[in-house]
Design a protein around this motif. Structure first.
Motif, short mmCIF file in Angstrom:
data_model
loop_
_atom_site.label_atom_id
_atom_site.label_comp_id
_atom_site.label_asym_id
_atom_site.label_seq_id
_atom_site.Cartn_x
_atom_site.Cartn_y
_atom_site.Cartn_z
N ALA A 178 -52.82 5.38 -86.49
CA ALA A 178 -53.34 3.97 -86.52
C ALA A 178 -52.76 3.41 -87.88
CB ALA A 178 -54.91 3.63 -86.30
N VAL A 179 -52.45 2.13 -87.90
CA VAL A 179 -52.19 1.50 -89.23
C VAL A 179 -53.54 1.14 -89.71
CG1 VAL A 179 -51.44 -0.75 -90.07
CG2 VAL A 179 -49.86 0.65 -88.53
N ARG A 180 -53.82 1.24 -91.02
CA ARG A 180 -55.28 0.89 -91.53
C ARG A 180 -55.07 -0.23 -92.36
NH1 ARG A 180 -59.78 3.51 -89.47
NH2 ARG A 180 -60.61 2.05 -90.66
N CYS A 181 -55.78 -1.28 -92.43
CA CYS A 181 -55.89 -2.27 -93.30
C CYS A 181 -57.07 -2.20 -94.21
CB CYS A 181 -55.78 -3.83 -92.47
SG CYS A 181 -55.97 -5.14 -93.71
N VAL A 203 -59.45 -9.47 -104.42
CA VAL A 203 -58.65 -8.28 -105.14
C VAL A 203 -57.41 -8.34 -104.24
CG1 VAL A 203 -58.23 -6.02 -105.82
CG2 VAL A 203 -60.56 -7.03 -106.34
N GLY A 204 -57.45 -7.89 -102.96
CA GLY A 204 -56.01 -7.74 -102.39
C GLY A 204 -56.54 -6.71 -101.16
N GLU A 205 -55.34 -6.04 -100.53
CA GLU A 205 -55.46 -5.43 -99.43
C GLU A 205 -54.54 -3.96 -99.80
OE1 GLU A 205 -55.61 -9.26 -98.92
OE2 GLU A 205 -53.84 -8.62 -99.30
N LEU A 206 -54.99 -2.92 -99.21
CA LEU A 206 -54.15 -1.77 -99.13
C LEU A 206 -53.82 -1.47 -97.50
CD1 LEU A 206 -52.92 0.84 -100.01
CD2 LEU A 206 -55.42 1.93 -99.87
N PHE A 207 -52.57 -1.37 -97.14
CA PHE A 207 -52.33 -0.86 -95.74
C PHE A 207 -51.82 0.72 -96.09
CE2 PHE A 207 -51.79 -5.44 -96.06
CZ PHE A 207 -52.40 -6.01 -95.04
N VAL A 208 -52.12 1.16 -95.17
CA VAL A 208 -51.75 2.84 -94.88
C VAL A 208 -51.05 2.99 -93.25
CG1 VAL A 208 -52.33 5.08 -95.26
CG2 VAL A 208 -53.33 3.59 -96.43
#
Length: 412
Positions: free
Chosen positions: A188-191, A197-202
């Motif tokens: 899965a793509v994880r948001c 602050v912002g976002e981290l996508f993996v």
């Protein structure tokens, strides 16, 4: 058959070139890099392509890495609390799997395929004066190179561009060695949302050295994630990425505890740009016209992961428009109509993306929270990445959001 010039060898330019080639058009692609230079260069994007965009590739026989790339079956969202804990965590399921293929791998392969099938590739940087000269030998000129001098020919459409400065500072790392995800046993793509602050996508991906993961920070400018400007050393870039993960998303940092490393020295990217919609038709100095493609005319922030999807959909829309146009002249009216055909889907992406860049209103917070309790809501969020037009029905307006949640809760 018409002679067509495409400037740019990215997702949209090459997909369109290969599609036109398969229908017998005389197509020339101009690019500033050879296939080997693309393959051995720096990463270009954080592409994750969903079912509709992938089908456009399949329709043209361009899904050359489908059996190798990880099959992404869901999209997950986590929200960080003030103390660094994960206060929301859910995963929505996709109807058809998504995939991410490093564009160095894909574009190099597609460019070689285009040449092998008899297409003409001209490796040369292109200025406006160059394009004006070359355009006299072609029936249609398309600009699919989203950066550089040529983009300046396409004026900003202020009515469709609410932002005039970058809304996020972007930093990408392609890595090997990330540990398995403990929450679920499918890809899965994880948001990961860090409020204020912002976002981290993996996301799992396929790169030139095999399966990998992409770590992608989107930081609010001037905030604690906006620290990559001036970082030139790839290893320092990765160290900074991991340190930010440890601080703001410790549950993701735990997966890196066993040791991660960059896929290669070109596996990092940083920058920022203002999202913009541009006028689709450029007037060349000699009076001719050029049609802008994909990022040239609709450049959204990557927060919603739609860049490569938009590019694929634009190429498909333009291919259909050209085929239907037949032997008639490719005049300005044709170009505007072709763009309008693409904008019919791209407008939903632009609206959704611009909304996600702003602080979420209360009804959106309620939807995100409800998705952790109601699986149909989580699934609908995930499916929206493939069909952003669906967000019009339940996401943007408080009344529609409330009605939707009211209809789902009794069923659940």
């Amino acid at each position: 058959m018409s002679k067509i010039l495409i400037v740019g060898a990215g997702q949209s330019g090459l997909q369109l070139a290969l599609g036109l080639q398969s229908h017998g058009y005389d197509v020339t692609v101009m690019t500033n890099r050879t296939a080997d230079e693309i393959r051995n260069g720096r990463v270009m994007s954080t592409q994750c392509m969903f079912s509709t965009a992938l089908q456009h590739e399949r329709d043209l026989g361009l899904n050359l890495w489908e059996d190798q790339a990880p099959r992404i079956e869901g999209v997950g969202v986590s929200v960080a609390g003030p103390d660094g804990s994960r206060v929301i965590d859910w995963v929505g399921h996709l109807d058809g799997y998504a995939q991410s293929v490093d564009q160095r791998l894909k574009m190099a392969g597609w460019l070689e395929t285009f040449a092998r099938r008899g297409g003409q590739v001209v490796v040369h940087g292109v200025t406006v004066s160059d394009l004006d000269y070359f355009s006299r030998s072609y029936d249609l000129v398309l600009v699919a190179a989203g950066k550089g001098e040529l983009v300046s020919m396409f004026g900003r459409d202020a009515s469709r561009s609410p932002y005039d400065v970058p809304q996020r500072a972007l930093a990408v790392s392609y890595v090997h060695g990330l540990g398995p995800r403990p929450e679920h046993d499918f890809e899965a793509v994880r948001c990961n949302l860090v409020p204020g602050v912002g976002e981290l996508f993996v996301m799992p991906s396929l790169t030139t050295s095999g399966r990998c993961d992409i770590l992608f920070w989107e930081g609010i400018p001037g905030g604690p994630l906006d620290v990559f400007t001036g970082v030139k050393d790839p290893e320092e870039h990765l160290r900074t990425t991991l340190e930010l993960m440890r601080t703001f998303t410790p549950w993701e940092y735990e997966r890196a505890a066993g040791g991660v490393e960059l896929t290669d020295a070109g596996g990092v990217l940083a920058g920022r740009y203002a999202p913009v919609v541009r006028n689709p038709v450029a007037v060349l100095p000699g009076g001719g016209f050029a049609l802008g493609v994909a990022d040239v005319v609709v450049a959204n922030d990557p927060i919603t992961g739609q860049g490569s999807n938009n590019a694929s959909k634009c190429a498909a829309a333009y291919l259909d428009a050209i085929l239907e146009h037949g032997d008639k002249p490719f005049d300005r009216d044709f170009m505007q109509a072709a763009f309008d055909r693409y904008w019919d889907s791209a407008r939903h992406v632009t609206k959704w993306t611009n909304a996600m860049l702003a602080p979420p209103p209360e009804h959106v917070l309620n939807l995100i929270g409800a998705a952790g309790q109601l699986q149909p809501v989580a699934d609908r969020f995930a499916k929206g990445f493939d069909d952003p037009a669906d967000f019009e029905e339940w996401f943007f307006e408080p009344e529609k959001a409330g009605a939707y949640l009211g209809s789902v809760a009794p069923q659940a």
